[in-house]
Design an enzyme around this catalytic site. Structure first.
Site, PDB file in Angstrom:
ATOM      1  N   HIS A 193       0.944  -1.136   0.048  1.00 20.55           N
ATOM      2  CA  HIS A 193      -0.066   0.042   0.128  1.00 20.55           C
ATOM      3  C   HIS A 193       1.050   1.291  -0.071  1.00 20.55           C
ATOM      4  CE1 HIS A 193      -3.408   2.520   1.569  1.00 20.55           C
ATOM      5  NE2 HIS A 193      -4.003   1.858   0.565  1.00 20.55           N
ATOM      6  N   LYS A 195       2.926   4.369  -1.159  1.00 19.06           N
ATOM      7  CA  LYS A 195       2.818   5.276  -2.404  1.00 19.06           C
ATOM      8  C   LYS A 195       4.177   6.114  -2.302  1.00 19.06           C
ATOM      9  CE  LYS A 195      -1.260   3.816  -1.971  1.00 19.06           C
ATOM     10  NZ  LYS A 195      -2.470   4.163  -1.711  1.00 19.06           N
ATOM     11  N   ASP A 200      15.047  10.823  -9.476  1.00 16.88           N
ATOM     12  CA  ASP A 200      16.545  11.150  -9.194  1.00 16.88           C
ATOM     13  C   ASP A 200      16.657  11.529  -7.766  1.00 16.88           C
ATOM     14  OD1 ASP A 200      17.290  10.954 -11.926  1.00 16.88           O
ATOM     15  OD2 ASP A 200      16.836  12.955 -12.236  1.00 16.88           O
TER      16      ASP A 200
END
Length: 533
Positions: A193, A195, A200
């Site tokens: 889950h 995110k 870079d």
């Protein structure tokens, strides 16, 4: 479609992740000292009271989780789904070395995002891409078009040396369960889950997945961290979980892909030996999230005297850690416990969760703080992603309504009506033109005598019982003295309430808000899936 081989290289990979070829930073002291008597405060400097009142938070947080000191200007707060999407695409187009994307899923029709990744890879021969999603969510529609079939062509075009697609599979769903539990429900046993959207030396922390609604009409939160050290840390987390995940390979099968378990993985497949998988995962991950052993690089060039913000890297990996040494729940619990002290009576907090189902321990702590002027923001039924959904999922908004009503009653029972309110967020109605859903989650804390928050929590967690037992979550806890960043956090806290309205006991008593027997079924579903779908 699913091929598995035993791992024999966990030791090498663990060493590669836990011992990066960059210098380990020396311990960074966090001194929230009071200025000398008569000394003029520097522009934007914290007041003596706010600086001193941060110390009780940071002294314990330093023992809970690893952190970096940065300047507040290195954290940018985005406002809308479209700004998030355009920022992400812009950073991908300008990527030079690496892109890593950790998400629950990428929408199966997100051809524009895939095209943006393709263009960047074609333009930069040295650019590498790593994507981590969840195996259950990512293959749910197979052999029809799915997240996996969307991503497999990237690996086919650019090869394994430049593109790696990974899908994490929970060790809790094996054997009889995996064979017989329906796909729409099996995600209740645990998901990837996190995110984390890194390009870079920058990383976007958010609760948003990568699909059209999150790019257009699903309100979330989005912070851009322009810090080499923070990005490198979360890149290590991404790589570690990827090494515990299936590899997506292009295939001529009807689904368009195969899931394989490379021998170089850091553990045996969770489907072959879940016990050994967790054992090896613990060995790999525990050192990454502990403040004593985490690989803390020293890459940022910001002068030490300008580092006015601490960012604590929090992780909740409960299903992969035996014993569980996750850091998110202890960190947020400490913040709320600290706010119970009398000296924080004039502080305030705002807590938001799109799916209002906080873990019971957090609900108790929220109602035990000494703070006043507190706000809970959650989605109204018409802004819930499950509103009028077909099947059993359509019952979920009623369940969240019941949970919100119980919270409001608890506030009233504790005689906290003057200190804490619940607001429901609504912008139109789901399924109708102009209707949005609400998915934002987080915490803001404003200290006494301050106008804006000094503490904020951003990331993937829904703060549910499930988040603290089944899913993999990554979050950042910001503790800042930077007046500019505090102002931006205050503005974020304000604009998220532009479409939110106070909801009282009387509102929940209205006929249209009453819930019937079907809510018992909905509550069972909430307990199963944890409100994180």
């Amino acid at each position: 479609m699913l091929a598995r081989t035993a791992s024999r290289c966990s030791t090498k990979l663990r060493a590669a992740i836990c011992q990066p070829c960059v210098p380990i930073a020396k311990p960074q002291c966090r001194r929230f000292s009071m200025p000398s008597t008569g000394a003029a405060a520097a522009p934007g400097a914290p007041t003596a009271s706010s600086a001193g009142m941060l110390a009780p938070f940071t002294s314990e947080l330093d023992r809970i989780a690893p952190s970096f000191r940065v300047n507040g200007s290195q954290i940018r707060v985005l406002q809308s789904p479209s700004e998030f999407y355009e920022t992400l695409k812009d950073k991908i187009r300008n990527a030079q070395r690496r892109i890593f994307l950790s998400t629950l899923y990428i929408g199966k029709s997100e051809k524009e995002l895939i095209a943006t990744l393709q263009q960047a890879l074609r333009a930069k021969p040295d650019l590498k891409l790593s994507i981590l999603t969840d195996a259950l969510r990512g293959t749910r529609e197979a052999p029809d078009p799915s997240c996996a079939s969307l991503l497999a062509p990237l690996a086919a075009e650019f090869g394994p040396g430049r593109v790696e697609i990974r899908m994490y599979h929970t060790p809790n769903l094996t054997g009889f369960r995996k064979k017989h539990i329906p796909k729409r429900i099996n995600e209740g046993w645990g998901l990837q889950h996190m995110k984390l959207y890194g390009v870079d030396d920058e990383v976007i922390m958010t609760g948003a997945n990568l699909s059209n609604d999150y790019f257009s009409d699903r309100q979330d939160r989005y912070h851009v961290f322009s810090s080499k050290d923070i990005t490198e840390y979360f890149s290590n987390i991404h790589d570690a979980v990827s090494s515990l995940s299936f590899l997506v390979k292009p295939s001529s099968s009807p689904s368009g892909f195969d899931l394989t378990w490379p021998e170089r993985n850091a553990a045996p497949s969770p489907l072959d030996d879940p016990h050994k998988f967790v054992q090896e995962s613990t060995s790999l991950l525990a050192g990454l999230i502990s403040p004593k052993t985490a690989p803390l690089t020293a890459l940022d060039s910001t002068p030490a005297e300008k580092r006015d913000t601490s960012v604590y890297m929090l992780a909740q990996f409960s299903q992969l850690l035996k014993p569980d040494t996750s850091t998110e729940l202890p960190a947020i619990s400490h913040v709320l416990k600290t706010l119970a002290a009398p000296e924080y009576a004039k502080s305030s907090w705002t807590f938001t969760a799109g799916y209002f189902n906080p873990a019971p321990s957090l609900t108790k702590l929220l109602l035990s703080t000494a703070s006043t002027g507190n706000t809970v923001i959650t989605a109204s039924p018409q802004a819930n992603g499950f509103y009028q959904s077909p099947g059993v999922s359509g019952l979920l908004p009623d369940a969240y309504t019941l949970l919100a009503r119980r919270f409001v009653h608890a506030v009233h029972h504790k005689k906290l009506d003057g200190a804490t309110v619940l607001k429901e967020w609504r912008k139109g109605t789901v399924g109708e033109p102009g209707g949005w859903t609400y998915h934002a989650k987080g915490l803001w804390v404003t200290l006494p005598e301050n106008n804006n928050p000094s503490i904020s929590l951003i990331g993937s967690s829904n703060y549910t019982k499930r988040s603290y037992s089944l899913d993999l979550e990554a979050n950042a806890l910001i503790v800042t003295e930077n007046e500019g960043l505090k102002k931006r956090l205050g503005e974020e806290q304000t604009w998220l309430q532009e479409h939110a309205k106070v909801t009282t006991i009387d509102d929940f008593a209205k006929n249209e808000r009453r819930v019937g027997l079907k809510v018992r079924i909905a509550m069972m579903i909430v307990q199963l899936v944890g409100g994180a779908l």
